[in-house]
Scaffold this motif. Structure first.
Motif, PDB file in Angstrom:
ATOM      1  N   LYS A  45       0.962  -1.318  -0.158  1.00 57.20           N
ATOM      2  CA  LYS A  45      -0.038   0.053   0.087  1.00 57.20           C
ATOM      3  C   LYS A  45       0.951   1.378  -0.143  1.00 57.20           C
ATOM      4  CE  LYS A  45      -4.152  -1.867   0.772  1.00 57.20           C
ATOM      5  NZ  LYS A  45      -4.595  -2.619   2.073  1.00 57.20           N
ATOM      6  N   ALA A  46       2.002   0.996   0.380  1.00 59.30           N
ATOM      7  CA  ALA A  46       2.723   2.262   0.636  1.00 59.30           C
ATOM      8  C   ALA A  46       4.181   2.209  -0.224  1.00 59.30           C
ATOM      9  CB  ALA A  46       3.284   2.839   2.019  1.00 59.30           C
ATOM     10  N   ASP A  47       4.374   1.236  -0.716  1.00 58.33           N
ATOM     11  CA  ASP A  47       5.525   1.055  -1.803  1.00 58.33           C
ATOM     12  C   ASP A  47       6.603   1.284  -0.811  1.00 58.33           C
ATOM     13  OD1 ASP A  47       4.467   0.220  -4.116  1.00 58.33           O
ATOM     14  OD2 ASP A  47       4.237   2.116  -4.817  1.00 58.33           O
ATOM     15  N   VAL A  48       6.715   0.824   0.448  1.00 56.43           N
ATOM     16  CA  VAL A  48       7.967   0.963   1.408  1.00 56.43           C
ATOM     17  C   VAL A  48       8.332  -0.657   1.694  1.00 56.43           C
ATOM     18  CG1 VAL A  48       8.833   1.656   3.682  1.00 56.43           C
ATOM     19  CG2 VAL A  48       7.227   3.078   2.262  1.00 56.43           C
ATOM     20  N   ALA A  49       9.382  -0.996   1.335  1.00 55.29           N
ATOM     21  CA  ALA A  49       9.971  -2.228   1.648  1.00 55.29           C
ATOM     22  C   ALA A  49      10.568  -2.364   3.116  1.00 55.29           C
ATOM     23  CB  ALA A  49      10.915  -2.807   0.878  1.00 55.29           C
ATOM     24  N   VAL A  50      10.329  -3.075   3.852  1.00 54.38           N
ATOM     25  CA  VAL A  50      11.403  -3.050   5.425  1.00 54.38           C
ATOM     26  C   VAL A  50      11.074  -4.870   5.468  1.00 54.38           C
ATOM     27  CG1 VAL A  50       9.978  -1.239   6.331  1.00 54.38           C
ATOM     28  CG2 VAL A  50       8.868  -3.503   6.689  1.00 54.38           C
ATOM     29  N   ALA A  51      12.054  -5.402   6.478  1.00 52.02           N
ATOM     30  CA  ALA A  51      12.507  -6.698   6.676  1.00 52.02           C
ATOM     31  C   ALA A  51      11.322  -6.975   7.850  1.00 52.02           C
ATOM     32  CB  ALA A  51      13.900  -7.041   6.995  1.00 52.02           C
ATOM     33  N   ALA A  52      10.487  -8.049   7.623  1.00 50.22           N
ATOM     34  CA  ALA A  52       9.709  -8.406   8.664  1.00 50.22           C
ATOM     35  C   ALA A  52      10.619  -9.097   9.770  1.00 50.22           C
ATOM     36  CB  ALA A  52       8.853  -9.527   8.577  1.00 50.22           C
ATOM     37  N   GLY A  53      10.384  -8.792  11.123  1.00 59.12           N
ATOM     38  CA  GLY A  53      11.140  -9.307  12.326  1.00 59.12           C
ATOM     39  C   GLY A  53      11.156 -10.660  12.271  1.00 59.12           C
ATOM     40  N   ASN A  54      10.385 -11.409  12.083  1.00 57.91           N
ATOM     41  CA  ASN A  54      10.155 -12.764  12.652  1.00 57.91           C
ATOM     42  C   ASN A  54      11.129 -13.680  11.418  1.00 57.91           C
ATOM     43  OD1 ASN A  54       8.169 -11.880  10.200  1.00 57.91           O
ATOM     44  ND2 ASN A  54       7.626 -14.101   9.978  1.00 57.91           N
ATOM     45  N   GLY A  55      11.714 -12.934  10.491  1.00 58.12           N
ATOM     46  CA  GLY A  55      12.855 -13.543   9.742  1.00 58.12           C
ATOM     47  C   GLY A  55      14.009 -13.522  10.401  1.00 58.12           C
ATOM     48  N   PHE A  56      14.287 -13.035  11.445  1.00 56.68           N
ATOM     49  CA  PHE A  56      15.464 -12.910  12.209  1.00 56.68           C
ATOM     50  C   PHE A  56      15.337 -14.084  13.588  1.00 56.68           C
ATOM     51  CE2 PHE A  56      15.120  -8.786  10.294  1.00 56.68           C
ATOM     52  CZ  PHE A  56      16.573  -8.976   9.566  1.00 56.68           C
TER      53      PHE A  56
END
Ligand SMILES: Cc1ncc(COP(=O)(O)O)c(C=O)c1O
Length: 394
Positions: free
Chosen positions: A344-355
């Motif tokens: 919806k905002a075209d902002v990519a972030v890393a989801a914390g559960n991937g760590f």
């Protein structure tokens, strides 16, 4: 062709999915602000590039390197640790040259552990630690990094059984992904635990140069007794924006260093000699570039944190590394929130559960775009009204 069981068991690259999502969105012509990755955005400083250009023109440097690296580079590493941390390192016996920190992190379980042995890993933690676990066929137990403990593990929570079983422990300060930093007291406790339980320590100092508010991150080796129990792994990737060059090193306990060197004798013939000389220039040349780089990250950090707080998103500023670890608003999982931001905002972030399990409830934002783009990203997020509870949106 059938792959070996070991290869089949390797952890899936959690963030490969994010990389694909971002490249698909960009291919559709969307203006994605990518805060999800960990690749420094600034170029390698010019004096290091020049040293590399000059070194590559020298045919003597086109030959095989000595197996364990050029003496000039090992001496430069010792000089660097003395200058930066006042730590004495013997270039002959206490330095191992690595193809980036990652190589050392993955090799060490193979070098020290037997199948079935146990190692301790931080959770959340850098995902590549798990590659070494699988390749060495070892087990791991996690140490939760919680905000209430400043993202330092609480050793009192480790059971006697785990302490007895553990043969190797990984730490990482300044921390990816939480931005936490270590204290001298914490390292003292670590050394005590290591000695009492015969646990080897690897402190991953990948973000060693990046500390904020005038606080330079301390080296594990500055604490008395550290060399008796462990090593520190350093990389030129972040300090000198040399991620693609693949130069790192481990320093510390001579037996662990020997084990790393031995395994590497069987895997590689060290780095391209010209590259090793460019690394010497990075470590021993003008360090103004590092001060400037840290100031740039600190300004970005301040802009991001201010924008988040003004948008009604209470977040804490990281004290080191180039990541901010932001709590997910109530009502979303990390993955849901990250997906919404991208969609919806075209902002990519890393989801914390991937760590790891204890990364749930957070997203990781890289300070790797300019201040204007960081502000724009927060504005876009604010517009979505996601920072309110879903119930308030109805
Ligand atoms: C915590 C941590 N350790 C190690 C590395 C790997 O660094 P290198 O580029 O030297 O392999 C990274 C890279 O992102 C990292 O975040």
């Amino acid at each position: 062709m059938e792959l070996s069981t070991k290869l089949k068991n390797l952890p899936k690259q959690f963030f490969a999915h994010l990389v694909k999502q971002v490249s698909d969105a960009v291919a559709e012509g969307r203006d994605v602000i990518n805060l999800g990755q960990g690749n420094p955005d600034q170029p390698t400083p010019a004096h290091i590039v020049k040293a590399m250009q000059e070194a590559t023109a020298n045919p003597q440097l086109h030959k095989y390197s000595p197996f364990r690296g050029l003496p000039e580079l090992k001496e430069a590493v010792a000089h660097f640790y003395k200058r930066e941390y006042d730590v004495d390192i013997d270039p002959e016996t206490e330095v191992s040259i690595l193809f980036g920190a990652k190589a050392g992190l993955v090799e060490l379980p193979l070098a020290l552990l037997n199948p079935g042995d146990t190692m301790l890993l931080p959770d959340p933690g850098y995902p590549d630690y798990l590659s070494g676990v699988t390749l060495a066929d070892v087990q791991f137990e996690t140490m939760p990094l919680l905000a209430e403990n400043d993202f330092l593990p609480d050793y009192e929570k480790l059971s006697e059984d785990i302490k007895k079983r553990a043969k190797l422990m990984y730490l990482n300060y300044p921390n990816n992904p939480t931005g936490g930093i270590a204290t001298k007291e914490f390292y003292q406790e670590t050394i005590k635990l290591a000695k009492e339980n015969d646990i080897a320590i690897l402190q991953d100092f990948a973000y060693g140069a990046i500390g904020f508010e005038g606080k330079k991150p301390i080296s594990f080796l500055q604490t008395e007794g550290a060399k008796e129990v462990g090593i520190e792994v350093y990389t030129l990737s972040k300090t000198y924006n040399m991620a693609g060059w693949r130069v790192g090193f481990a320093v510390g306990n001579a037996q662990i260093i020997e084990a790393l060197n031995l395994i590497q004798d069987h895997l590689f013939v060290s780095l391209f000699p010209a590259l090793q000389l460019a690394a010497v220039e990075a470590l021993t040349g003008d360090q103004t570039c590092v001060t400037e780089q840290v100031a740039l990250y600190e300004n970005r950090r301040n802009v991001l944190i201010k924008a988040c707080n003004e948008a009604g998103w209470p977040v804490t500023a990281p004290m080191g590394s180039f990541f901010a670890w932001l709590p997910v608003p109530e009502g979303y999982t990390s993955q849901q929130f990250a997906d919404l931001l991208l969609e919806k905002a075209d902002v990519a972030v890393a989801a914390g559960n991937g760590f790891g399990e204890y990364g749930e409830g957070y997203i990781r934002v890289g300070l790797l775009v300019d201040e204007q783009r960081l502000t724009e990203a927060v504005k876009r997020i604010e517009k979505l009204n996601l920072l309110k509870k879903p119930a308030e949106l109805a």
